[in-house]
Write an enzyme that holds these catalytic residues in place. Structure first.
Site, PDB file in Angstrom:
ATOM      1  N   ASP A  55       0.842  -1.206   0.000  1.00 29.13           N
ATOM      2  CA  ASP A  55       0.000   0.000   0.000  1.00 29.13           C
ATOM      3  C   ASP A  55       0.874   1.252   0.000  1.00 29.13           C
ATOM      4  O   ASP A  55       1.773   1.396   0.834  1.00 29.13           O
ATOM      5  CB  ASP A  55      -0.872   0.018   1.257  1.00 29.13           C
ATOM      6  CG  ASP A  55      -1.780   1.253   1.260  1.00 29.13           C
ATOM      7  OD1 ASP A  55      -2.741   1.255   0.484  1.00 29.13           O
ATOM      8  OD2 ASP A  55      -1.490   2.212   2.003  1.00 29.13           O
ATOM      9  N   TYR A  60       2.500  10.044   0.288  1.00 30.67           N
ATOM     10  CA  TYR A  60       3.553   9.504   1.165  1.00 30.67           C
ATOM     11  C   TYR A  60       4.948   9.899   0.677  1.00 30.67           C
ATOM     12  O   TYR A  60       5.923   9.761   1.423  1.00 30.67           O
ATOM     13  CB  TYR A  60       3.455   7.977   1.273  1.00 30.67           C
ATOM     14  CG  TYR A  60       2.127   7.477   1.822  1.00 30.67           C
ATOM     15  CD1 TYR A  60       1.221   8.360   2.411  1.00 30.67           C
ATOM     16  CD2 TYR A  60       1.774   6.140   1.744  1.00 30.67           C
ATOM     17  CE1 TYR A  60      -0.003   7.913   2.895  1.00 30.67           C
ATOM     18  CE2 TYR A  60       0.555   5.696   2.242  1.00 30.67           C
ATOM     19  CZ  TYR A  60      -0.335   6.597   2.806  1.00 30.67           C
ATOM     20  OH  TYR A  60      -1.540   6.150   3.280  1.00 30.67           O
ATOM     21  N   LYS A  88      -3.063   5.982  -4.152  1.00 30.43           N
ATOM     22  CA  LYS A  88      -4.204   6.862  -3.853  1.00 30.43           C
ATOM     23  C   LYS A  88      -4.043   8.233  -4.506  1.00 30.43           C
ATOM     24  O   LYS A  88      -2.934   8.761  -4.602  1.00 30.43           O
ATOM     25  CB  LYS A  88      -4.331   7.042  -2.331  1.00 30.43           C
ATOM     26  CG  LYS A  88      -4.238   5.718  -1.584  1.00 30.43           C
ATOM     27  CD  LYS A  88      -4.408   5.818  -0.108  1.00 30.43           C
ATOM     28  CE  LYS A  88      -3.977   4.531   0.562  1.00 30.43           C
ATOM     29  NZ  LYS A  88      -2.600   4.502   1.043  1.00 30.43           N
ATOM     30  N   HIS A 121      -8.054   9.418  -1.795  1.00 33.68           N
ATOM     31  CA  HIS A 121      -7.402   9.333  -0.482  1.00 33.68           C
ATOM     32  C   HIS A 121      -8.266   9.919   0.644  1.00 33.68           C
ATOM     33  O   HIS A 121      -8.391   9.344   1.714  1.00 33.68           O
ATOM     34  CB  HIS A 121      -6.040  10.044  -0.548  1.00 33.68           C
ATOM     35  CG  HIS A 121      -5.050   9.565   0.462  1.00 33.68           C
ATOM     36  ND1 HIS A 121      -3.696   9.555   0.238  1.00 33.68           N
ATOM     37  CD2 HIS A 121      -5.202   9.082   1.710  1.00 33.68           C
ATOM     38  CE1 HIS A 121      -3.076   9.091   1.314  1.00 33.68           C
ATOM     39  NE2 HIS A 121      -3.971   8.797   2.215  1.00 33.68           N
TER      40      HIS A 121
HETATM   41  P1  NDP Z   1       0.172   0.983  11.870  1.00 32.56           P
HETATM   42  O1  NDP Z   1      -1.074   0.833  12.654  1.00 32.56           O
HETATM   43  O2  NDP Z   1       0.465   0.018  10.806  1.00 32.56           O
HETATM   44  O3  NDP Z   1       1.363   1.033  12.913  1.00 32.56           O
HETATM   45  C1  NDP Z   1       2.679   1.267  12.511  1.00 32.56           C
HETATM   46  C2  NDP Z   1       3.536   1.460  13.745  1.00 32.56           C
HETATM   47  O4  NDP Z   1       3.612   0.236  14.489  1.00 32.56           O
HETATM   48  C3  NDP Z   1       4.947   1.854  13.417  1.00 32.56           C
HETATM   49  O5  NDP Z   1       5.386   2.758  14.386  1.00 32.56           O
HETATM   50  C4  NDP Z   1       5.714   0.532  13.509  1.00 32.56           C
HETATM   51  O6  NDP Z   1       7.052   0.782  13.879  1.00 32.56           O
HETATM   52  C5  NDP Z   1       4.972  -0.179  14.592  1.00 32.56           C
HETATM   53  N1  NDP Z   1       4.942  -1.648  14.439  1.00 32.56           N
HETATM   54  C6  NDP Z   1       4.797  -2.349  13.301  1.00 32.56           C
HETATM   55  N2  NDP Z   1       4.724  -3.669  13.553  1.00 32.56           N
HETATM   56  C7  NDP Z   1       4.834  -3.809  14.884  1.00 32.56           C
HETATM   57  C8  NDP Z   1       4.839  -4.927  15.746  1.00 32.56           C
HETATM   58  N3  NDP Z   1       4.693  -6.174  15.286  1.00 32.56           N
HETATM   59  N4  NDP Z   1       5.013  -4.712  17.084  1.00 32.56           N
HETATM   60  C9  NDP Z   1       5.157  -3.449  17.557  1.00 32.56           C
HETATM   61  N5  NDP Z   1       5.146  -2.343  16.801  1.00 32.56           N
HETATM   62  C10 NDP Z   1       4.981  -2.526  15.461  1.00 32.56           C
HETATM   63  O7  NDP Z   1       0.216   2.480  11.316  1.00 32.56           O
HETATM   64  P2  NDP Z   1      -0.072   3.282   9.996  1.00 32.56           P
HETATM   65  O8  NDP Z   1      -0.851   4.477  10.420  1.00 32.56           O
HETATM   66  O9  NDP Z   1       1.172   3.471   9.244  1.00 32.56           O
HETATM   67  O10 NDP Z   1      -1.071   2.391   9.141  1.00 32.56           O
HETATM   68  C11 NDP Z   1      -0.645   1.373   8.270  1.00 32.56           C
HETATM   69  C12 NDP Z   1      -0.744   1.780   6.810  1.00 32.56           C
HETATM   70  O11 NDP Z   1      -2.078   2.085   6.446  1.00 32.56           O
HETATM   71  C13 NDP Z   1       0.009   3.046   6.449  1.00 32.56           C
HETATM   72  O12 NDP Z   1       1.410   2.870   6.468  1.00 32.56           O
HETATM   73  C14 NDP Z   1      -0.599   3.373   5.111  1.00 32.56           C
HETATM   74  O13 NDP Z   1      -0.033   2.541   4.115  1.00 32.56           O
HETATM   75  C15 NDP Z   1      -2.051   3.031   5.363  1.00 32.56           C
HETATM   76  N6  NDP Z   1      -2.850   4.209   5.765  1.00 32.56           N
HETATM   77  C16 NDP Z   1      -3.837   4.666   4.919  1.00 32.56           C
HETATM   78  C17 NDP Z   1      -4.564   5.776   5.237  1.00 32.56           C
HETATM   79  C18 NDP Z   1      -5.613   6.292   4.321  1.00 32.56           C
HETATM   80  O14 NDP Z   1      -6.075   7.439   4.514  1.00 32.56           O
HETATM   81  N7  NDP Z   1      -6.038   5.525   3.355  1.00 32.56           N
HETATM   82  C19 NDP Z   1      -4.350   6.516   6.485  1.00 32.56           C
HETATM   83  C20 NDP Z   1      -3.329   5.923   7.332  1.00 32.56           C
HETATM   84  C21 NDP Z   1      -2.642   4.806   6.976  1.00 32.56           C
HETATM   85  P3  NDP Z   1       8.289   0.130  13.059  1.00 32.56           P
HETATM   86  O15 NDP Z   1       8.244   0.684  11.675  1.00 32.56           O
HETATM   87  O16 NDP Z   1       9.463   0.598  13.841  1.00 32.56           O
HETATM   88  O17 NDP Z   1       8.098  -1.356  13.120  1.00 32.56           O
HETATM   89  C1  1BO Z   2      -2.076  12.335   5.228  1.00 31.98           C
HETATM   90  C2  1BO Z   2      -2.081  10.931   4.793  1.00 31.98           C
HETATM   91  C3  1BO Z   2      -2.598  10.006   5.847  1.00 31.98           C
HETATM   92  C4  1BO Z   2      -2.128   8.615   5.640  1.00 31.98           C
HETATM   93  O1  1BO Z   2      -2.744   7.983   4.553  1.00 31.98           O
END
Ligand code: NDP
Ligand code: 1BO
Length: 329
Positions: A55, A60, A88, A121
């Site tokens: 994704d 981003y 997106k 998005h």
């Molecule tokens: P997540 O809920 O996926 O959490 C990510 C965080 O958790 C990071 O800090 C990561 O740190 C940590 N982490 C990952 N795996 C573990 C684990 N097994 N144990 C402990 N900590 C962990 O956050 P996001 O908000 O990034 O959501 C995921 C994805 O969803 C985004 O990256 C994006 O691609 C998508 N998204 C889409 C949106 C939209 O509007 N359509 C909005 C927000 C997100 P580390 O990297 O150090 O492991």
């Molecule tokens: C501003 C973008 C949020 C993560 O999709």
């Protein structure tokens, strides 16, 4: 319902079938805030972790890095047809004439011929160069029907296999369903996928039910509670207790919870061990009693409420967060 479709690293991998017939792998790698490390994360996920779903988004700023990662994985033997890549359309591009050029730019950055899923998005149009939070005049009128027609054309031209939206409310989704074209063979709307924030701290049951009723697949974003400033579900007592009981990690329990609700899930990580850990969620289940305990976590609240991006408290169309979400939360 999830289907077991292929294997990697000796485990069954599940996917969900979209109304178009395409399959979306149940776990994908999120890449928000992955920056220059996105290439390494994508290679680790695809080549070592067995992921087949990535994704990303123009916003981003990492599509080139993601594309390089995909390219390296393909050099290592993966076929494009086995991958599911989502991107997106950003808020500055939400006018009909900007949709196709934006997609073309995304394809160029990713070095791909087509996307598997292209999503609006956020349902708010921003002026190019808009401030955060927005100044007066930064949030513009959004011609939802005009933009959607252009998204449909991208699908007809096979530049994207599926189209959908993110961050919609019941009100906005019903509006879109009112003019979205139907797939003749199944008489269902051509909205095939949607992304929404979903985790045990924000279940958003109403939107999940509406999507299921309309055969729209949901991908749960921020499944672990998101990143800095998010909700720390990894250390939530209930999640931790269930993880210990099942001999899994909290991350795995959170990912599995999303899959058991019928959503695909896109955890983000830059850490190779956590990337590989987060997809080891097949061949076991969360027992009903524990699943219900996760469904009962109190203090339901969004992490990504859009305030920074779209709310101007004194001017413009959205004065409060509740305005953004059509006062439905
Ligand atoms: P997540 O809920 O996926 O959490 C990510 C965080 O958790 C990071 O800090 C990561 O740190 C940590 N982490 C990952 N795996 C573990 C684990 N097994 N144990 C402990 N900590 C962990 O956050 P996001 O908000 O990034 O959501 C995921 C994805 O969803 C985004 O990256 C994006 O691609 C998508 N998204 C889409 C949106 C939209 O509007 N359509 C909005 C927000 C997100 P580390 O990297 O150090 O492991
Ligand atoms: C501003 C973008 C949020 C993560 O999709």
């Amino acid at each position: 319902m999830a289907h077991a479709t292929f294997t990697a690293e000796g485990q069954n991998m599940e996917s969900f079938r979209l109304l178009s017939g395409h399959k979306i792998p149940a776990v994908g790698l999120g890449t928000w805030r992955s920056g220059s490390q996105a290439t390494h994360a994508v290679v680790t996920a695809l080549v070592e972790g067995g992921y087949r779903h990535i994704d990303t988004a123009w916003e981003y700023g990492d599509q080139k890095e993601v594309g390089q990662g995909i390219k390296r994985a393909m050099h290592a033997g993966l076929e494009r047809r086995d991958l599911f890549v989502t991107s997106k359309l950003w808020c500055t591009e939400l006018s009909p004439e900007r949709v196709r050029p934006a997609l073309q730019n995304t394809l160029k950055e990713l070095q791909l011929e087509y996307l598997d899923l292209y999503l609006i998005h956020w349902p708010f149009r921003l002026r190019e160069g808009a401030s955060r939070p927005p100044k007066a005049g930064d949030v513009l009128d959004f011609d939802m029907e005009g933009v959607w027609r252009e998204m449909e054309k991208l699908a007809k031209d096979n530049l994207v296999r599926n189209i959908g939206v993110c961050n919609f409310t019941v009100t906005k989704l019903n509006k879109l369903l009112g003019f979205a074209e139907l797939i003749p063979s199944v008489c269902q709307s051509v909205i095939l996928g949607t992304q929404m924030e979903m985790h045990p701290g924000w279940r958003n049951d109403t939107m999940l039910e509406l999507c299921k009723k309309n055969h729209i697949h949901v991908t749960a974003y921020s499944p672990l509670g998101s990143q800095e400033g998010g909700r720390d579900l990894i250390h939530d007592q209930t999640v931790d207790r269930i993880a210990k009981k099942l001999n899994k990690t909290p991350g795995q329990v959170l990912v599995k919870w999303g899959i058991q609700r019928g959503t695909s899930v896109i955890p983000k990580s830059l850490n190779p061990d956590r990337i590989k850990e987060n997809i080891k969620v097949f061949d076991w289940v969360i027992p009903e009693q524990d699943f219900q305990a996760l469904n009962s976590i109190p203090d339901q609240k969004r992490v990504l409420d859009g305030e920074d991006l779209f709310v101007n408290k004194t001017e413009g169309p959205y004065r409060t967060v509740a305005d953004l979400w059509d006062h439905e939360d």
